[in-house]
Design an enzyme around this catalytic site. Structure first.
Site, PDB file in Angstrom:
ATOM      1  N   TYR A  12      -8.159   5.835  -6.129  1.00  0.00           N
ATOM      2  CA  TYR A  12      -7.105   5.900  -4.900  1.00  0.00           C
ATOM      3  C   TYR A  12      -7.631   6.372  -3.671  1.00  0.00           C
ATOM      4  O   TYR A  12      -7.594   6.208  -2.441  1.00  0.00           O
ATOM      5  CB  TYR A  12      -5.957   7.093  -5.301  1.00  0.00           C
ATOM      6  CG  TYR A  12      -5.043   7.572  -4.110  1.00  0.00           C
ATOM      7  CD1 TYR A  12      -4.230   6.766  -3.323  1.00  0.00           C
ATOM      8  CD2 TYR A  12      -5.355   8.801  -3.915  1.00  0.00           C
ATOM      9  CE1 TYR A  12      -3.578   7.455  -2.406  1.00  0.00           C
ATOM     10  CE2 TYR A  12      -4.747   9.450  -2.712  1.00  0.00           C
ATOM     11  CZ  TYR A  12      -3.779   8.848  -2.080  1.00  0.00           C
ATOM     12  OH  TYR A  12      -2.976   9.374  -0.996  1.00  0.00           O
TER      13      TYR A  12
HETATM   14  P1  NAD Z   1       5.468   7.289  -0.199  1.00  0.00           P
HETATM   15  O1  NAD Z   1       5.347   6.282  -1.407  1.00  0.00           O
HETATM   16  O2  NAD Z   1       7.019   8.106  -0.497  1.00  0.00           O
HETATM   17  O3  NAD Z   1       5.697   6.467   1.120  1.00  0.00           O
HETATM   18  C1  NAD Z   1       4.936   5.549   1.307  1.00  0.00           C
HETATM   19  C2  NAD Z   1       5.842   4.309   1.849  1.00  0.00           C
HETATM   20  O4  NAD Z   1       5.112   3.159   2.118  1.00  0.00           O
HETATM   21  C3  NAD Z   1       6.893   3.581   0.862  1.00  0.00           C
HETATM   22  O5  NAD Z   1       8.144   3.836   1.093  1.00  0.00           O
HETATM   23  C4  NAD Z   1       6.384   2.269   0.645  1.00  0.00           C
HETATM   24  O6  NAD Z   1       7.427   1.426   0.269  1.00  0.00           O
HETATM   25  C5  NAD Z   1       5.750   1.907   1.871  1.00  0.00           C
HETATM   26  N1  NAD Z   1       4.651   1.085   1.784  1.00  0.00           N
HETATM   27  C6  NAD Z   1       3.544   0.826   1.129  1.00  0.00           C
HETATM   28  N2  NAD Z   1       2.823  -0.180   1.304  1.00  0.00           N
HETATM   29  C7  NAD Z   1       3.425  -0.723   2.277  1.00  0.00           C
HETATM   30  C8  NAD Z   1       3.292  -2.020   2.943  1.00  0.00           C
HETATM   31  N3  NAD Z   1       2.140  -2.730   2.479  1.00  0.00           N
HETATM   32  N4  NAD Z   1       4.121  -2.563   3.914  1.00  0.00           N
HETATM   33  C9  NAD Z   1       5.026  -1.837   4.362  1.00  0.00           C
HETATM   34  N5  NAD Z   1       5.373  -0.750   3.527  1.00  0.00           N
HETATM   35  C10 NAD Z   1       4.444  -0.208   2.823  1.00  0.00           C
HETATM   36  O7  NAD Z   1       4.472   8.291  -0.191  1.00  0.00           O
HETATM   37  P2  NAD Z   1       4.302   9.410   0.724  1.00  0.00           P
HETATM   38  O8  NAD Z   1       3.955  10.641  -0.657  1.00  0.00           O
HETATM   39  O9  NAD Z   1       5.317   9.755   1.736  1.00  0.00           O
HETATM   40  O10 NAD Z   1       2.849   9.337   1.390  1.00  0.00           O
HETATM   41  C11 NAD Z   1       2.675   8.791   2.685  1.00  0.00           C
HETATM   42  C12 NAD Z   1       1.211   8.511   3.023  1.00  0.00           C
HETATM   43  O11 NAD Z   1       0.534   9.758   2.811  1.00  0.00           O
HETATM   44  C13 NAD Z   1       0.521   7.741   2.168  1.00  0.00           C
HETATM   45  O12 NAD Z   1      -0.443   6.692   2.870  1.00  0.00           O
HETATM   46  C14 NAD Z   1      -0.420   8.722   1.106  1.00  0.00           C
HETATM   47  O13 NAD Z   1      -1.477   8.070   0.712  1.00  0.00           O
HETATM   48  C15 NAD Z   1      -0.648   9.903   2.352  1.00  0.00           C
HETATM   49  N6  NAD Z   1      -0.609  11.208   1.657  1.00  0.00           N
HETATM   50  C16 NAD Z   1       0.263  11.429   0.832  1.00  0.00           C
HETATM   51  C17 NAD Z   1       0.208  12.967   0.188  1.00  0.00           C
HETATM   52  C18 NAD Z   1       1.351  13.577  -0.522  1.00  0.00           C
HETATM   53  O14 NAD Z   1       0.908  14.630  -1.052  1.00  0.00           O
HETATM   54  N7  NAD Z   1       2.410  13.004  -0.556  1.00  0.00           N
HETATM   55  C19 NAD Z   1      -1.062  13.595   0.563  1.00  0.00           C
HETATM   56  C20 NAD Z   1      -2.115  12.985   1.167  1.00  0.00           C
HETATM   57  C21 NAD Z   1      -1.840  11.704   1.588  1.00  0.00           C
HETATM   58  C1  UGA Z   2      -1.212  14.598  -4.073  1.00  0.00           C
HETATM   59  C2  UGA Z   2      -0.336  13.106  -3.711  1.00  0.00           C
HETATM   60  O1  UGA Z   2       0.320  12.537  -5.071  1.00  0.00           O
HETATM   61  C3  UGA Z   2      -1.354  11.970  -3.275  1.00  0.00           C
HETATM   62  O2  UGA Z   2      -0.619  11.166  -2.725  1.00  0.00           O
HETATM   63  C4  UGA Z   2      -2.213  12.694  -2.280  1.00  0.00           C
HETATM   64  O3  UGA Z   2      -3.066  11.815  -1.923  1.00  0.00           O
HETATM   65  C5  UGA Z   2      -2.866  13.898  -2.937  1.00  0.00           C
HETATM   66  O4  UGA Z   2      -1.770  14.965  -2.991  1.00  0.00           O
HETATM   67  C6  UGA Z   2      -3.783  14.748  -1.670  1.00  0.00           C
HETATM   68  O5  UGA Z   2      -3.751  15.818  -1.589  1.00  0.00           O
HETATM   69  O6  UGA Z   2      -4.546  14.000  -1.066  1.00  0.00           O
HETATM   70  P1  UGA Z   2      -1.867  15.612  -6.276  1.00  0.00           P
HETATM   71  O7  UGA Z   2      -2.470  16.615  -5.929  1.00  0.00           O
HETATM   72  O8  UGA Z   2      -2.227  15.155  -7.695  1.00  0.00           O
HETATM   73  O9  UGA Z   2      -1.881  14.098  -5.397  1.00  0.00           O
HETATM   74  O10 UGA Z   2      -0.199  16.015  -6.544  1.00  0.00           O
HETATM   75  P2  UGA Z   2       0.679  15.957  -7.654  1.00  0.00           P
HETATM   76  O11 UGA Z   2       1.080  14.757  -8.380  1.00  0.00           O
HETATM   77  O12 UGA Z   2       1.902  16.976  -7.253  1.00  0.00           O
HETATM   78  O13 UGA Z   2      -0.092  16.804  -8.741  1.00  0.00           O
HETATM   79  C7  UGA Z   2      -0.670  18.198  -8.666  1.00  0.00           C
HETATM   80  C8  UGA Z   2      -1.413  18.503  -9.963  1.00  0.00           C
HETATM   81  O14 UGA Z   2       0.014  18.850 -10.731  1.00  0.00           O
HETATM   82  C9  UGA Z   2      -2.335  17.746 -10.611  1.00  0.00           C
HETATM   83  O15 UGA Z   2      -3.366  18.521 -10.969  1.00  0.00           O
HETATM   84  C10 UGA Z   2      -1.608  16.987 -11.647  1.00  0.00           C
HETATM   85  O16 UGA Z   2      -2.303  16.565 -12.630  1.00  0.00           O
HETATM   86  C11 UGA Z   2      -0.616  18.169 -12.129  1.00  0.00           C
HETATM   87  N1  UGA Z   2       0.779  17.513 -12.891  1.00  0.00           N
HETATM   88  C12 UGA Z   2       1.340  16.606 -12.088  1.00  0.00           C
HETATM   89  C13 UGA Z   2       1.193  17.921 -13.904  1.00  0.00           C
HETATM   90  O17 UGA Z   2       0.351  18.792 -14.664  1.00  0.00           O
HETATM   91  N2  UGA Z   2       2.116  17.502 -14.369  1.00  0.00           N
HETATM   92  C14 UGA Z   2       3.104  16.437 -13.813  1.00  0.00           C
HETATM   93  O18 UGA Z   2       3.942  16.082 -14.541  1.00  0.00           O
HETATM   94  C15 UGA Z   2       2.743  16.449 -12.727  1.00  0.00           C
END
Ligand code: NAD
Ligand code: UGA
Length: 321
Positions: free
Chosen positions: A150
């Site tokens: 990823y």
């Molecule tokens: P999410 O899955 O809730 O939102 C992503 C949305 O994109 C979804 O609704 C999905 O249907 C849509 N999508 C995916 N592929 C598509 C495509 N080809 N065309 C049109 N729509 C599409 O995820 P999120 O947590 O809201 O994350 C949003 C963005 O932020 C992502 O790019 C993710 O990598 C990035 N990001 C998230 C986190 C986090 O902690 N949530 C951290 C770092 C980066």
């Molecule tokens: C998150 C987002 O899911 C990614 O999309 C994003 O890119 C990433 O942050 C980022 O910072 O870039 P992550 O940090 O793995 O990824 O977030 P969580 O899924 O909330 O997990 C946080 C920690 O909790 C991880 O170490 C994971 O292993 C742990 N975890 C998660 C558990 O121990 N149990 C669970 O049920 C879920």
């Protein structure tokens, strides 16, 4: 007022960004393909406020297939948040999906943007481009060495953006979000799962020993940074910013915080550490503060409390068909 295109509009972060842009008076076009990463009805619900707003239009479609030039026409600013988000599920066969939704979709959008008059292109990248942390806050120019497929797909998208910025003049900004939480958080993420299981009296799962640390960022802070980037003046080439929450915690402590707020003592089941799960993330926020005026405002305790209140209220609300 400007016209803003938000990709991934129905997702966790995208839907909050849409709501904020509407409140600020912009016209918003949201694109989303409602991928099966999690349930469609959750995503429809994320957009329930926006869908009845007269300045919002939803275009349901896949960035990898749809005609993007027409969509980008007349758009002043673009926030590209669509993508396949899970870190731990990106090994093996699903990598094809990560390549398609994170890399190919971004390249198609950049082609369309470079042929349009868009003034600003902001990309939602990730802390996972850095890989294992070096024991201190990580600045934007630190070595990027993803620990998961990823992370590698997000890094590839960043490289494409840099390339289209240098060679095709796309006015881009890259934001590296650090673990985002708050209302509407994706159901497989840690806090969501902990709330859902602990509030039913079920054991929570911790991957590894729970000592892994995360920089946690509340979703309204991420939206602040994204709006600031959409409004900033573009530089000569794409600029990168960390977007963190200014609070770090271990996963073990997160379980405790959720338990305390729920008035429960969750049972913990320890599962094997998953490859790609870095031991620690830590954002150096000085560049974002200096150049975007970004400062995280929501503490971990406040933010977890808000997510719990939202999750419990959602459970009582009638479900959407
Ligand atoms: P999410 O899955 O809730 O939102 C992503 C949305 O994109 C979804 O609704 C999905 O249907 C849509 N999508 C995916 N592929 C598509 C495509 N080809 N065309 C049109 N729509 C599409 O995820 P999120 O947590 O809201 O994350 C949003 C963005 O932020 C992502 O790019 C993710 O990598 C990035 N990001 C998230 C986190 C986090 O902690 N949530 C951290 C770092 C980066
Ligand atoms: C998150 C987002 O899911 C990614 O999309 C994003 O890119 C990433 O942050 C980022 O910072 O870039 P992550 O940090 O793995 O990824 O977030 P969580 O899924 O909330 O997990 C946080 C920690 O909790 C991880 O170490 C994971 O292993 C742990 N975890 C998660 C558990 O121990 N149990 C669970 O049920 C879920």
């Amino acid at each position: 007022m400007s016209k803003v295109l938000v990709t991934g509009a129905a997702g966790f972060i995208g839907s909050h960004l849409v709501d904020r842009l509407l409140v600020e008076g912009h016209e918003v076009v949201g694109v989303d393909s409602f991928t099966g990463y999690y349930a469609r009805n959750i995503k429809r619900r994320n957009l329930s406020r926006a869908l009845v707003h007269k300045r919002f239009r939803l275009v349901e479609g896949d960035l990898c297939r749809m005609q993007l030039r027409a969509i980008c026409e007349g758009v002043d600013r673009i926030a590209h948040l669509a993508g396949e988000p899970g870190v731990r599920s990106s090994w093996g066969e699903p990598f094809e999906i990560y390549l398609e939704r994170n890399v190919y979709a971004t390249q198609r959008l950049l082609e369309a943007v470079s042929a349009s008059g868009t003034r600003r292109f902001v990309y939602a990248s990730s802390s996972s481009v850095y890989g294992p942390d070096g024991g201190g806050p990580v600045a934007e120019d630190a070595t990027r060495r993803p620990a998961s497929p990823y992370g590698l797909s997000k890094l590839a998208a960043e490289e494409l953006i840099d390339l289209y910025g240098r060679e095709r003049g796309v006015p881009a900004t890259v934001l590296r979000y650090f673990t985002v939480y708050g209302p509407r958080q994706r159901p497989e993420m840690a806090i969501s799962r902990f709330i859902s299981l602990a509030s039913r009296g079920e054991a929570v799962e911790v991957f590894g020993d729970g000592t892994q640390m995360r920089e946690m960022t509340y979703v309204s802070d991420v939206v602040d940074a994204t709006v600031a980037a959409l409004e900033a003046r573009p530089g000569d080439r794409p600029r990168v910013y960390n977007v963190g929450g200014g609070s770090r915690t271990t996963v073990g402590n997160l379980v405790e915080l959720v338990g305390e707020a729920l008035g429960e003592r969750p049972e913990v089941r320890y599962e094997t550490r998953v490859p790609g799960d870095v031991h620690s993330t830590w954002a150096d926020l000085r560049r974002a503060a200096r150049e975007l005026g970004y400062e995280p405002r929501v503490s971990l305790e406040e933010g977890v409390g808000a997510q719990i209140r939202w999750a419990l209220a959602e459970r009582r609300a009638p479900s959407l068909a």
